[in-house]
Each structure stands twice: as structure tokens, then as C-alpha cells.
Design a protein around this motif. Structure first.
Motif, short mmCIF file in Angstrom:
data_model
loop_
_atom_site.label_atom_id
_atom_site.label_comp_id
_atom_site.label_asym_id
_atom_site.label_seq_id
_atom_site.Cartn_x
_atom_site.Cartn_y
_atom_site.Cartn_z
N ARG A 220 0.83 -1.22 0.00
CA ARG A 220 0.00 0.00 0.00
C ARG A 220 0.86 1.26 0.00
O ARG A 220 0.57 2.24 0.67
CB ARG A 220 -0.93 -0.01 1.22
CG ARG A 220 -1.83 -1.24 1.29
CD ARG A 220 -2.64 -1.25 2.57
NE ARG A 220 -3.62 -0.17 2.61
CZ ARG A 220 -4.29 0.18 3.70
NH1 ARG A 220 -4.09 -0.46 4.83
NH2 ARG A 220 -5.17 1.16 3.65
N GLN A 221 1.92 1.23 -0.83
CA GLN A 221 2.85 2.36 -0.83
C GLN A 221 2.21 3.67 -1.26
O GLN A 221 2.67 4.75 -0.87
CB GLN A 221 4.03 2.06 -1.78
CG GLN A 221 5.20 1.39 -1.09
CD GLN A 221 6.47 1.63 -1.84
OE1 GLN A 221 7.09 2.67 -1.72
NE2 GLN A 221 6.85 0.66 -2.64
N GLU A 222 1.15 3.57 -2.07
CA GLU A 222 0.54 4.80 -2.57
C GLU A 222 -0.08 5.63 -1.44
O GLU A 222 -0.42 6.78 -1.63
CB GLU A 222 -0.51 4.46 -3.63
CG GLU A 222 0.11 3.99 -4.95
CD GLU A 222 -0.79 3.07 -5.74
OE1 GLU A 222 -1.13 1.98 -5.22
OE2 GLU A 222 -1.16 3.44 -6.86
N TYR B 261 1.60 6.50 1.08
CA TYR B 261 2.68 7.34 1.61
C TYR B 261 3.12 8.44 0.65
O TYR B 261 3.52 9.52 1.06
CB TYR B 261 3.90 6.47 1.95
CG TYR B 261 3.60 5.27 2.81
CD1 TYR B 261 3.03 5.41 4.07
CD2 TYR B 261 3.90 3.99 2.37
CE1 TYR B 261 2.76 4.30 4.86
CE2 TYR B 261 3.65 2.87 3.15
CZ TYR B 261 3.07 3.03 4.39
OH TYR B 261 2.81 1.93 5.16
N HIS B 262 3.08 8.14 -0.65
CA HIS B 262 3.60 9.10 -1.62
C HIS B 262 3.08 8.76 -3.00
O HIS B 262 2.49 7.70 -3.21
CB HIS B 262 5.13 9.08 -1.63
CG HIS B 262 5.71 7.76 -2.03
ND1 HIS B 262 5.84 7.37 -3.34
CD2 HIS B 262 6.18 6.71 -1.30
CE1 HIS B 262 6.37 6.15 -3.40
NE2 HIS B 262 6.57 5.73 -2.17
N GLU B 263 3.28 9.67 -3.94
CA GLU B 263 2.88 9.45 -5.33
C GLU B 263 4.09 9.62 -6.24
O GLU B 263 4.07 10.38 -7.21
CB GLU B 263 1.76 10.42 -5.71
CG GLU B 263 0.48 10.20 -4.91
CD GLU B 263 -0.60 11.22 -5.22
OE1 GLU B 263 -0.30 12.18 -5.95
OE2 GLU B 263 -1.72 11.07 -4.72
N PRO C 272 6.17 7.35 -8.55
CA PRO C 272 6.26 6.00 -9.13
C PRO C 272 7.66 5.39 -9.09
O PRO C 272 7.81 4.20 -8.82
CB PRO C 272 5.80 6.23 -10.58
CG PRO C 272 4.92 7.43 -10.52
CD PRO C 272 5.53 8.30 -9.46
N HIS D 201 8.35 3.86 -5.75
CA HIS D 201 7.57 2.63 -5.60
C HIS D 201 8.24 1.48 -6.34
O HIS D 201 8.39 0.37 -5.81
CB HIS D 201 6.17 2.88 -6.16
CG HIS D 201 5.18 1.81 -5.80
ND1 HIS D 201 3.91 2.09 -5.38
CD2 HIS D 201 5.26 0.46 -5.81
CE1 HIS D 201 3.25 0.97 -5.14
NE2 HIS D 201 4.05 -0.04 -5.40
N THR E 196 4.66 -5.30 -8.25
CA THR E 196 5.35 -4.12 -8.78
C THR E 196 5.18 -4.01 -10.29
O THR E 196 4.99 -2.91 -10.82
CB THR E 196 6.84 -4.15 -8.40
OG1 THR E 196 6.99 -4.38 -7.00
CG2 THR E 196 7.52 -2.83 -8.76
N TYR F 49 1.83 -2.70 -10.94
CA TYR F 49 1.84 -1.26 -10.68
C TYR F 49 2.45 -0.50 -11.85
O TYR F 49 1.92 0.55 -12.27
CB TYR F 49 2.62 -0.99 -9.39
CG TYR F 49 2.85 0.47 -9.10
CD1 TYR F 49 1.85 1.27 -8.55
CD2 TYR F 49 4.08 1.07 -9.39
CE1 TYR F 49 2.05 2.61 -8.29
CE2 TYR F 49 4.29 2.42 -9.14
CZ TYR F 49 3.28 3.18 -8.60
OH TYR F 49 3.49 4.51 -8.35
N ARG G 262 0.18 0.14 -14.62
CA ARG G 262 -0.84 1.16 -14.32
C ARG G 262 -0.31 2.57 -14.45
O ARG G 262 -1.04 3.48 -14.84
CB ARG G 262 -1.38 0.97 -12.89
CG ARG G 262 -2.27 -0.21 -12.69
CD ARG G 262 -3.22 0.02 -11.50
NE ARG G 262 -2.62 0.67 -10.34
CZ ARG G 262 -2.05 0.04 -9.33
NH1 ARG G 262 -1.97 -1.29 -9.35
NH2 ARG G 262 -1.55 0.70 -8.31
N VAL G 263 0.96 2.79 -14.08
CA VAL G 263 1.46 4.17 -13.97
C VAL G 263 2.42 4.57 -15.08
O VAL G 263 2.91 5.70 -15.09
CB VAL G 263 2.18 4.39 -12.61
CG1 VAL G 263 1.24 4.10 -11.45
CG2 VAL G 263 3.46 3.58 -12.51
#
Length: 365
Positions: free
Chosen positions: A257-259, A261-263, A265, A268, A295, A298, A301-302
Motif C-alpha cells: 500500500r505504498q501509494e 505514503y507518496h505518489e 512511481p 515505488h 510491482t 503497478y 498502471r502508472v
């Protein structure tokens, strides 16, 4: 810490001679440096982010694609010789040098970059009250990320069997430059200053981290530098071969659930890579597979969000390829179900390699 010298031999050469390309800065470059300085001075975070993410790369592409940005001595009069801004500018100057001008500069320049980092970090850590400075999280991550990258490059250069006599003499004169103790000390100081581990433990228990953050940890700049330093410590310990300690550095971080804490990428993705690598080296293959798979999902997605900067795009592609390769090894050693899209990506990218791995081809491993 030692304060960074503002002038080194190469930069001094840049400011000499009739054909000096920096003698007259382009008006758009001058205007950018002045506005960049004013935005940082006024903590205008929206404009700072625009300067950092859009304008600086655009001017780099236009004027300094394979050459240096002007040295800090040249731009100093434009920014009232502001020490903090000059250190931040130097951070960008040396990062650009490593990324676009040379894969590894002269040892003296690597030394000057280290001194600049030390001066910048001292300016943030030494005061008894938080420095009133706001920077985008992406830049804060890039500072920590580049600091460790340059340490790795210097360590590789230092360990070469064949070096010039003058390089050996330089290393003997400067034994503390990019030393492992110095690098770890800085990262641990940011962790301690921000109370980030205590904050994360409160956050995990759904309690208010602000209660234990302290004056520095309540400031976004220090909180995020502390968090990013934890990831940096995980990375450094992986390079040292201490995988248990690498994972221990992130014991309070909920990796899935790193998102929260920060955005950022790239942070992450870096976290996923080194955590997965540490699990793999400890033969915790199921944990490694889950980490790499999550990862890679993720990243899919980003990937569109990092398209503004070429260096970030290149980094994401490289990390994705490396993680896919490691995932192939782990899946071979410990077969288990994974996300269908990741499994398809694995087959599309490494179909032949997977077959050879499954046949226990040692060369393929």
C-alpha cells in the motif's frame, strides 16, 4: 560534513576563454533561473514542480542535451548568491553531468558533487528548527536516489584494478569521499530527524502520526526525506549483500500500500525491485514472486504518468525488464500462480528463456 567549494577546475575552465558558450546566457535560460530562484525562495510548490518537471528538462533538451549547464559561479549573480538555491542548483548540475555529459566524470568533479550533497544535507539537518523549504516529492526522491547512484558509480571506479597514478593519489588524499560510512550516516540522520519509523508504526495502527512526528517530522520536506532514506538504506544494504538488514529497514512500511505514503512511481518501483531481490537472495521465493508481480502490475498502471521525462521512462523500462527476468527465475525455482497479465507479459517477453530455465539450463540462469 564539509561545505562544498563552489568552484572546481572544470567549471573554472567553462568560464574562461573568448569562445566560452556560457559568457552570455540565453535570455530564456536567465529568465528561467531567476524565476526558479524566486519560486523556491517563496516556497511556491506548484511553480517549483512545473520548473523541475517541465521547464528544466525542456531547456536541457534545447540547449544542454550533451553539454553542461552553466556552472554555479556563472548563475550566482542572478540568484543573489543564495547559498541554499546554489546547492540545489548544483545538485541538478551534477546530476545532469552524470546523465547527459559523461557516464563518470573526473574524480575531482565526483568529489565536488559529494561535497555539495554534504553541504546541502548539513544545511537541512544541522539547524535546531526545520528549514522553511518546500520541494516536490519527485525531486526529494531524485535527490536521495541520485546520491546513492553516484556513490555506487564512485565505488565501482574506486575498486578498479587499473587506475591512473593521479587517481590513486587523489583517493589517498580524500579517503572519506563517497565512503560507505558517510553515505549511511546521512541516510540514518534523515530517518532519525524525521521520526519516520515511529510515524509509520502509528500510521499502521491507524493512529495519528502527527502525535509522534516532532517538529521536523511534521514538515513534509523532512518526513519525505526520511521515508525515501529508508528505501535508500534498503538499496545500499542490498548492494552490501546484507539482505536481512535491507528488509529490516522497511519493516514499518506496508509494501502493498505504498501509494498511501507518496505518489512517486520511481520510488515505488525501486522499492519493489530491491525488496523482491532481497527476498530472492534469502530464498524466500514466494515473497519475491508476490513482490515482483505486484510491482510489475503497478508499472503497467502508472507507465503513462512518467512519460514527461525521458530519463524516468528509460528507468521504468529497465527496471521492468530486470524484474521480469528475476520473476522468471523465481517462478522456475518455485512455481506458483501469478496475476494473469503479468504471466502473459512474462511469456511474451521471455518465452524461450522460460523454456530453458525450466530445463534447468545453467547458462540461462
Amino acid at each position: 560534513f564539509r561545505m562544498a567549494g563552489s568552484r572546481d577546475k572544470r567549471q573554472a575552465e567553462d568560464s574562461k576563454g573568448q569562445d566560452d558558450p556560457y559568457k552570455t546566457l540565453g535570455e530564456d535560460v536567465r529568465a528561467f533561473i531567476k524565476s526558479f530562484y524566486n519560486h523556491i525562495k517563496n516556497n511556491n510548490l506548484v511553480e517549483i514542480e512545473n520548473d523541475y518537471v517541465i521547464k528544466f528538462p525542456k531547456l536541457t533538451e534545447q540547449y544542454f542535451k550533451t553539454t553542461r549547464w552553466p556552472s554555479v559561479d556563472i548563475i550566482a549573480p542572478l540568484v543573489n548568491k543564495d547559498p541554499l538555491f546554489m546547492m540545489l542548483y548544483n545538485e541538478l548540475f551534477y546530476r545532469h553531468l552524470y546523465a547527459h555529459v559523461t557516464s563518470f566524470p573526473e574524480l575531482e568533479e565526483a568529489h565536488q558533487s559529494y561535497l555539495n550533497y554534504c553541504a546541502l544535507f548539513e544545511a537541512l539537518i544541522k539547524p535546531t528548527k526545520p528549514v522553511q523549504l518546500e520541494l516536490p516529492n519527485q525531486w526529494l526522491w531524485d535527490i536521495i536516489d541520485e546520491f546513492i547512484y553516484q556513490f555506487q558509480k564512485f565505488s565501482a571506479s574506486r575498486s578498479k584494478n587499473r587506475r591512473k597514478p593521479e587517481d590513486d593519489a587523489f583517493l589517498r588524499l580524500n579517503p572519506k569521499t563517497w565512503s560507505i560510512h558517510g553515505v549511511l550516516n546521512i541516510l540514518f540522520q534523515f530517518v532519525e530527524k524525521s521520526n519516520i519509523n515511529l510515524q509509520l508504526s502509528y500510521y499502521a495502527r491507524q493512529r495519528d502520526p502527527y502525535e509522534v512526528a516532532g517538529p521536523f517530522g511534521q514538515c513534509d520536506l523532512y518526513k519525505m526525506l526520511g521515508f525515501f532514506s529508508l528505501v535508500g538504506l534498503c538499496r545500499v544494504h542490498c548492494h552490501l549483500g546484507d539482505y536481512f538488514t535491507a528488509l529490516k529497514m522497511l519493516e514499518h512500511v506496508q509494501l502493498s500500500r505504498q501509494e498511501m505514503y507518496h505518489e512517486v512511481p520511481t520510488c515505488h518501483i525501486t522499492t519493489g525491485y530491491y525488496v523482491g531481490f532481497a527476498y530472492m537472495m534469502m530464498r524466500r521465493f514466494q515473497d519475491a514472486i508476490r513482490t515482483f508481480s505486484n510491482t510489475l502490475t503497478y508499472i503497467s498502471r502508472v507507465s503513462s504518468f512518467v512519460s514527461q521525462r525521458q530519463d524516468l521512462r528509460d528507468y521504468v523500462v529497465k527496471q521492468s525488464d530486470q524484474m521480469t527476468s528475476l520473476l522468471a527465475i523465481c517462478i522456475t525455482l518455485n512455481p506458483m500462480p501469478i496475476d494473469q497479465s503479468v504471466e502473459q507479459h512474462l511469456k511474451d517477453k521471455f518465452a524461450e528463456s522460460l523454456n530453458r530455465l525450466q530445463q534447468t539450463n545453467k547458462d540461462e540462469f
